[in-house]
Design an enzyme around this catalytic site. Structure first.
Site: not given
Ligand code: ADP
Length: 190
Positions: A14, A89, A128, A134, A145
């Site tokens: 994404k 989400r 990654r 991270r 996740r």
């Molecule tokens: P990924 O690479 O897993 O898609 P993101 O960088 O988008 O990760 O998000 C990392 C973390 O931030 C998620 O695992 C969650 O803890 C939190 N997070 C991000 N966006 C949301 C959301 N829309 N609702 C709830 N938690 C979120």
């Protein structure tokens, strides 16, 4: 205004594709994950609240996430449109976003579903983590996740499918080939 949701499991690409979309279509990027990480690294009150939640690979509560997202949208009144990355989400987040946009006379124009299987996700995130550092890229946190994705986030898809807004793109392949499919989906809805 043209508003796009980029949707897919962790590691679907994404962020990578968002960067290319922003460059070509000049949309404002809102990544809730990046925003949370920024709050954590600046040690803000919000950052303190969510630090452990992110580290554990869990979703932040909807109310916190929705408030933060709406503030961010309000702070950018002059953009051509938004690309929402990592939001919504959950179905309540999707409903809140629809309501919020509707009040402004706006809507989501397209939901791009990046389709990637679990094996690839695990491989990509393991790669990654070597550079990202991270904490939530650890194998056991990643399992959490992916769990959150399949128990809560996946339901966002039928929500938007019922509005006929979803275009599915194969997220496996060359970055530029994937972007070409994305571009044509955007060009068809812009
Ligand atoms: P990924 O690479 O897993 O898609 P993101 O960088 O988008 O990760 O998000 C990392 C973390 O931030 C998620 O695992 C969650 O803890 C939190 N997070 C991000 N966006 C949301 C959301 N829309 N609702 C709830 N938690 C979120």
């Amino acid at each position: 205004m043209y508003n796009l949701v980029i949707f897919g499991p962790p590691g679907a690409g994404k962020g990578t594709q968002s960067e290319k979309i922003i460059e070509k279509y000049n949309l404002a990027h809102i990544s809730t994950g990046d925003m949370f990480r920024m709050h954590i690294s600046n040690d803000t009150d919000l950052g303190k609240k969510v630090k452990q939640i992110l580290a554990d690979g869990m979703l932040v509560p909807d109310s916190i996430t929705i408030d933060m997202l709406e503030e961010e949208v309000k702070s950018k009144p002059d953009v051509k449109g938004f690309i929402f990355d990592g939001f919504p989400r959950t179905v309540p987040q999707a409903e809140a976003l629809d309501k919020f946009l509707e009040n402004k006379g706006l809507k989501i124009n397209l939901v791009l579903q990046l389709d990637v299987n679990q094996e690839i996700i695990k491989e990509r995130i393991a790669e990654r983590q070597k550079v990202s550092g991270r904490a939530d890229d650890d194998a056991d946190k990643l399992v959490k996740r992916i769990d959150e994705y399949f128990s809560k986030t996946i339901h966002v898809l039928p929500y938007y499918q019922s509005q006929d807004k979803v275009t599915k793109v194969n997220g496996i392949g060359k970055i530029d080939d994937i972007f070409e499919q994305i571009s044509s989906a955007i060009d068809n809805t812009i």
